[in-house]
Write a protein that holds these residues in place. Structure first.
Motif, PDB file in Angstrom:
ATOM      1  N   LEU A 146     -12.768   2.319 -11.972  1.00  0.00           N
ATOM      2  CA  LEU A 146     -13.711   3.087 -12.783  1.00  0.00           C
ATOM      3  C   LEU A 146     -15.002   2.298 -12.986  1.00  0.00           C
ATOM      4  CD1 LEU A 146     -14.238   5.678 -14.398  1.00  0.00           C
ATOM      5  CD2 LEU A 146     -13.111   4.585 -16.355  1.00  0.00           C
ATOM      6  N   LEU A 147     -14.888   1.015 -13.260  1.00  0.00           N
ATOM      7  CA  LEU A 147     -16.054   0.151 -13.421  1.00  0.00           C
ATOM      8  C   LEU A 147     -16.906   0.187 -12.152  1.00  0.00           C
ATOM      9  CD1 LEU A 147     -17.594  -2.120 -14.997  1.00  0.00           C
ATOM     10  CD2 LEU A 147     -16.108  -3.723 -13.797  1.00  0.00           C
ATOM     11  N   ARG A 148     -16.261   0.037 -11.010  1.00  0.00           N
ATOM     12  CA  ARG A 148     -16.976   0.056  -9.740  1.00  0.00           C
ATOM     13  C   ARG A 148     -17.729   1.380  -9.563  1.00  0.00           C
ATOM     14  NH1 ARG A 148     -13.072   0.753  -5.565  1.00  0.00           N
ATOM     15  NH2 ARG A 148     -13.374   2.888  -6.223  1.00  0.00           N
ATOM     16  N   ASP A 149     -17.068   2.503  -9.885  1.00  0.00           N
ATOM     17  CA  ASP A 149     -17.679   3.814  -9.691  1.00  0.00           C
ATOM     18  C   ASP A 149     -18.832   4.064 -10.662  1.00  0.00           C
ATOM     19  OD1 ASP A 149     -15.888   4.230  -7.678  1.00  0.00           O
ATOM     20  OD2 ASP A 149     -14.637   5.630  -8.787  1.00  0.00           O
ATOM     21  N   VAL A 150     -18.667   3.660 -11.918  1.00  0.00           N
ATOM     22  CA  VAL A 150     -19.745   3.829 -12.900  1.00  0.00           C
ATOM     23  C   VAL A 150     -20.945   2.976 -12.479  1.00  0.00           C
ATOM     24  CG1 VAL A 150     -20.447   3.440 -15.305  1.00  0.00           C
ATOM     25  CG2 VAL A 150     -18.228   4.495 -14.802  1.00  0.00           C
ATOM     26  N   TYR A 206      -8.752  10.283  -6.930  1.00  0.00           N
ATOM     27  CA  TYR A 206     -10.025  10.515  -6.252  1.00  0.00           C
ATOM     28  C   TYR A 206     -10.103  11.935  -5.693  1.00  0.00           C
ATOM     29  CZ  TYR A 206     -12.178   5.991  -6.702  1.00  0.00           C
ATOM     30  OH  TYR A 206     -12.789   4.891  -7.220  1.00  0.00           O
ATOM     31  N   VAL A 207      -9.017  12.447  -5.176  1.00  0.00           N
ATOM     32  CA  VAL A 207      -9.000  13.818  -4.666  1.00  0.00           C
ATOM     33  C   VAL A 207      -9.262  14.791  -5.819  1.00  0.00           C
ATOM     34  CG1 VAL A 207      -7.528  15.619  -3.677  1.00  0.00           C
ATOM     35  CG2 VAL A 207      -7.560  13.331  -2.667  1.00  0.00           C
ATOM     36  N   ARG A 208      -8.598  14.583  -6.956  1.00  0.00           N
ATOM     37  CA  ARG A 208      -8.811  15.458  -8.116  1.00  0.00           C
ATOM     38  C   ARG A 208     -10.258  15.410  -8.589  1.00  0.00           C
ATOM     39  NH1 ARG A 208      -4.017  13.070  -9.665  1.00  0.00           N
ATOM     40  NH2 ARG A 208      -5.035  11.802 -11.228  1.00  0.00           N
ATOM     41  N   GLN A 209     -10.888  14.255  -8.447  1.00  0.00           N
ATOM     42  CA  GLN A 209     -12.267  14.105  -8.892  1.00  0.00           C
ATOM     43  C   GLN A 209     -13.270  14.560  -7.836  1.00  0.00           C
ATOM     44  OE1 GLN A 209     -12.868  13.423 -12.018  1.00  0.00           O
ATOM     45  NE2 GLN A 209     -10.691  13.167 -12.332  1.00  0.00           N
ATOM     46  N   GLY A 210     -12.778  15.014  -6.697  1.00  0.00           N
ATOM     47  CA  GLY A 210     -13.674  15.495  -5.650  1.00  0.00           C
ATOM     48  C   GLY A 210     -14.339  14.386  -4.857  1.00  0.00           C
ATOM     49  N   LYS A 211     -13.774  13.202  -4.927  1.00  0.00           N
ATOM     50  CA  LYS A 211     -14.331  12.068  -4.191  1.00  0.00           C
ATOM     51  C   LYS A 211     -13.648  11.998  -2.835  1.00  0.00           C
ATOM     52  CE  LYS A 211     -15.336   9.417  -8.256  1.00  0.00           C
ATOM     53  NZ  LYS A 211     -16.176   8.264  -8.366  1.00  0.00           N
ATOM     54  N   PRO A 212     -14.417  11.849  -1.786  1.00  0.00           N
ATOM     55  CA  PRO A 212     -13.830  11.886  -0.458  1.00  0.00           C
ATOM     56  C   PRO A 212     -13.039  10.643  -0.071  1.00  0.00           C
ATOM     57  CG  PRO A 212     -16.172  11.440  -0.322  1.00  0.00           C
ATOM     58  CD  PRO A 212     -15.853  11.717  -1.775  1.00  0.00           C
ATOM     59  N   SER A 213     -13.316   9.514  -0.672  1.00  0.00           N
ATOM     60  CA  SER A 213     -12.624   8.291  -0.249  1.00  0.00           C
ATOM     61  C   SER A 213     -12.619   7.285  -1.377  1.00  0.00           C
ATOM     62  CB  SER A 213     -13.320   7.695   0.977  1.00  0.00           C
ATOM     63  OG  SER A 213     -14.639   7.306   0.615  1.00  0.00           O
ATOM     64  N   MET A 214     -12.049   6.146  -1.112  1.00  0.00           N
ATOM     65  CA  MET A 214     -11.989   5.082  -2.103  1.00  0.00           C
ATOM     66  C   MET A 214     -12.636   3.836  -1.512  1.00  0.00           C
ATOM     67  SD  MET A 214      -8.109   5.563  -3.486  1.00  0.00           S
ATOM     68  CE  MET A 214      -7.464   5.128  -1.897  1.00  0.00           C
ATOM     69  N   PRO A 215     -13.957   3.790  -1.403  1.00  0.00           N
ATOM     70  CA  PRO A 215     -14.585   2.626  -0.789  1.00  0.00           C
ATOM     71  C   PRO A 215     -14.282   1.370  -1.586  1.00  0.00           C
ATOM     72  CG  PRO A 215     -16.202   3.980  -1.910  1.00  0.00           C
ATOM     73  CD  PRO A 215     -14.908   4.732  -1.937  1.00  0.00           C
ATOM     74  N   GLY A 216     -13.885   0.348  -0.895  1.00  0.00           N
ATOM     75  CA  GLY A 216     -13.643  -0.931  -1.542  1.00  0.00           C
ATOM     76  C   GLY A 216     -12.342  -1.043  -2.298  1.00  0.00           C
ATOM     77  N   TYR A 217     -11.530   0.011  -2.317  1.00  0.00           N
ATOM     78  CA  TYR A 217     -10.269  -0.062  -3.046  1.00  0.00           C
ATOM     79  C   TYR A 217      -9.298  -0.972  -2.330  1.00  0.00           C
ATOM     80  CZ  TYR A 217      -5.724   1.018  -4.890  1.00  0.00           C
ATOM     81  OH  TYR A 217      -4.481   0.894  -5.425  1.00  0.00           O
ATOM     82  N   LEU A 276     -22.758   4.641  -9.593  1.00  0.00           N
ATOM     83  CA  LEU A 276     -23.500   5.827 -10.010  1.00  0.00           C
ATOM     84  C   LEU A 276     -24.783   5.431 -10.739  1.00  0.00           C
ATOM     85  CD1 LEU A 276     -23.828   8.873 -10.284  1.00  0.00           C
ATOM     86  CD2 LEU A 276     -22.349   8.764 -12.315  1.00  0.00           C
ATOM     87  N   VAL A 277     -24.685   4.480 -11.646  1.00  0.00           N
ATOM     88  CA  VAL A 277     -25.873   4.033 -12.389  1.00  0.00           C
ATOM     89  C   VAL A 277     -26.926   3.508 -11.418  1.00  0.00           C
ATOM     90  CG1 VAL A 277     -26.752   2.299 -14.010  1.00  0.00           C
ATOM     91  CG2 VAL A 277     -24.665   3.569 -14.552  1.00  0.00           C
ATOM     92  N   ARG A 278     -26.517   2.690 -10.478  1.00  0.00           N
ATOM     93  CA  ARG A 278     -27.473   2.140  -9.504  1.00  0.00           C
ATOM     94  C   ARG A 278     -28.041   3.239  -8.611  1.00  0.00           C
ATOM     95  NH1 ARG A 278     -24.334  -3.533  -8.244  1.00  0.00           N
ATOM     96  NH2 ARG A 278     -25.000  -4.560 -10.159  1.00  0.00           N
TER      97      ARG A 278
END
Length: 130
Positions: A33-37, A12-23, A40-42
């Motif tokens: 990845l499914l959760r993040d896609v 997540y840090v490499r991807q520039g994401k500040p946190s891992m909600p729900g992880y 984003l779509v929604r």
């Protein structure tokens, strides 16, 4: 393959994401990845479908069906299929057959996405730089 919490945090840090909600520890990278896609779509106003129990469905059908809303560049919206894989995941023969046949249908795009593809996923779904 399941990543450790530290592995996923580093991703997540490499991807520039500040946190891992729900992880939760033990969550597979494909589930994250499914959760993040899906999120984003929604977020961009699209529709997202994922079969909850794929073991009761036709073998090889892609993980995600995504319908993106119309834009000035795409006045009819876009229909995408995506198969999500871990960093080392490979398509099964049934998945390869679905991908191959779907790619022949005009107006449909098919993607095979891995965690390292996040920037490309964002670009594909938003048509903007991530």
């Amino acid at each position: 393959m399941s990543w450790t919490e530290a592995d996923l945090a580093a991703y997540y840090v490499r991807q520039g994401k500040p946190s891992m909600p729900g992880y939760t520890p033990g969550m597979s990278v494909e589930a994250a990845l499914l959760r993040d896609v899906r999120a984003l779509v929604r977020q961009i106003g699209g529709l997202f479908y994922h079969t909850y129990r794929s073991d009761r469905s036709e073998k090889g059908f892609p993980d995600c069906v995504i319908l993106l809303p119309p834009t000035a560049q795409q006045p009819h919206g876009r229909l995408l299929f995506a198969e999500l894989k871990s960093a080392t995941g490979k398509l099964t023969s049934e998945q390869a057959q679905w991908v191959s046949m779907l790619e022949t249908v005009p107006g449909i795009t098919v993607h095979i996405w891995k965690p390292a593809d996040w920037n490309s996923i964002v670009t594909t779904l938003t048509r903007k730089e991530p």
